[in-house]
Write a protein that holds these residues in place. Structure first.
Motif, short mmCIF file in Angstrom:
data_model
loop_
_atom_site.label_atom_id
_atom_site.label_comp_id
_atom_site.label_asym_id
_atom_site.label_seq_id
_atom_site.Cartn_x
_atom_site.Cartn_y
_atom_site.Cartn_z
N UNK A 184 7.85 0.16 -13.79
CA UNK A 184 7.20 -1.15 -13.72
C UNK A 184 6.00 -1.11 -12.79
N UNK A 185 6.11 -0.36 -11.71
CA UNK A 185 4.96 -0.22 -10.82
C UNK A 185 3.78 0.42 -11.54
N UNK A 186 4.06 1.42 -12.36
CA UNK A 186 2.99 2.06 -13.12
C UNK A 186 2.34 1.09 -14.10
N UNK A 239 2.49 5.79 -6.07
CA UNK A 239 2.41 5.93 -7.53
C UNK A 239 1.09 6.56 -7.96
N UNK A 240 0.03 6.35 -7.20
CA UNK A 240 -1.27 6.94 -7.55
C UNK A 240 -1.25 8.46 -7.35
N UNK A 255 2.60 19.27 -6.08
CA UNK A 255 1.98 19.35 -4.76
C UNK A 255 2.40 18.15 -3.93
N UNK A 256 1.82 18.00 -2.75
CA UNK A 256 2.18 16.87 -1.89
C UNK A 256 1.69 15.56 -2.49
N UNK A 257 2.34 14.48 -2.12
CA UNK A 257 1.94 13.16 -2.58
C UNK A 257 1.23 12.37 -1.49
N UNK A 294 0.83 -1.21 0.00
CA UNK A 294 0.00 0.00 0.00
C UNK A 294 0.87 1.26 0.00
N UNK A 295 1.96 1.25 0.73
CA UNK A 295 2.89 2.38 0.69
C UNK A 295 3.35 2.65 -0.74
#
Length: 269
Positions: free
Chosen positions: A150-152, A64-65, A72-74, A58-59
């Motif tokens: 790759x995560x994307x 990535x989302x 701005x902040x993530x 989840x982290x």
């Protein structure tokens, strides 16, 4: 939105005059100072719902989302993973206020709404290991250990719930075709591309939608729910939060509003 508890002090409590009122004010100020204390870093946070492996996923996924590399902040800066953990460990995770009686038809048209017999907590718990296995099989590492690119690609595959390497989505040159007609030789037969296989079963197909929805909620919800740390999400979009009155600004036009947001608990950004 998640169910709320009323942590706000009563009007009567603040209308107690004299020394009692002063004492209450002092207590409230000290309470706000304690609430404003720096929380533990995310890598030291002890989840209430997630296992260590689930929390690592989840982290990485929320990062990535809503990436930290934008203007701005993530999700990490706003502590979205904490919000999701607390929600899944509470009433939302148990679908406490959802209608969860059958009959269920998980493979129904998505336009018909949520059809899974699983609660949100069960969807997360069952879907994350499937996604991790997909990453290991296709890319040789767990999701958190993949490159951002790759995560994307995994997130895109989850959004479509299609394994891009199992059928036509792997590329036009590698497209497998299936001949229609007996033995593939009947006259008039046509070549049809093989369809991609779903990554998640029908009962789990809403996982990405839940993850994205919960990530947005954690970015924009009141900080009392664990996310939107220091109201960074609100500040980024210019939302004023729980300010109770704008009377003095009714007649002011084309003037930027100078005050930052206020949370339900009275915290100011």
């Amino acid at each position: 939105m998640p169910s709320t508890r009323d942590f706000r002090p009563t009007r009567r409590g603040f209308l107690q005059g004299g020394a009692a009122g002063a004492a209450l004010t002092g207590l409230a100020a000290r309470a706000r100072a304690q609430d404003a204390a720096e929380p533990v870093p995310l890598d030291q946070y002890e989840p209430q719902f997630f296992t260590a492996a689930e929390y690592a996923f989840v982290l990485a996924a929320t990062a990535r989302l809503i990436p930290s590399e934008g203007d701005g902040p993530g999700a990490i800066e706003t502590r979205v993973p904490v919000y999701i953990d607390l929600q899944l460990g509470g009433d939302f995770g148990q679908a406490a206020d959802w209608y969860m009686e059958g009959p269920f038809q998980p493979d129904a048209d998505p336009l018909l709404g949520y059809q899974s017999p699983l609660t949100p907590a069960e969807v997360y718990r069952q879907a994350i290991p499937v996604v991790e296995e997909f990453c290991q099989n296709r890319m040789g590492a767990g999701f958190a250990d993949l490159s951002p690119e790759d995560q994307d690609s995994v997130i895109k595959a989850l959004e479509q719930n299609k394994d891009p390497l199992s059928g036509s989505d792997s590329g036009a040159e590698d497209t497998e075709v299936v001949e229609s007609g007996a033995g593939g030789g009947a006259s008039g037969g046509s070549a049809e591309p093989a369809t991609s296989q779903p990554i998640l079963s029908a009962e789990l197909r809403d996982f990405f939608s839940l993850l994205l929805q919960n990530t947005k909620e954690g970015f924009f919800a009141d900080p009392m729910y664990g996310g939107n740390y220091q109201m960074q999400g609100w500040t980024y979009i210019g939302f004023t939060g729980a300010r109770a009155s704008f009377k003095e600004w009714v007649d002011k036009h084309d003037v930027p509003y100078p005050l930052g947001p206020v949370s339900i608990s009275g915290e100011r950004a």
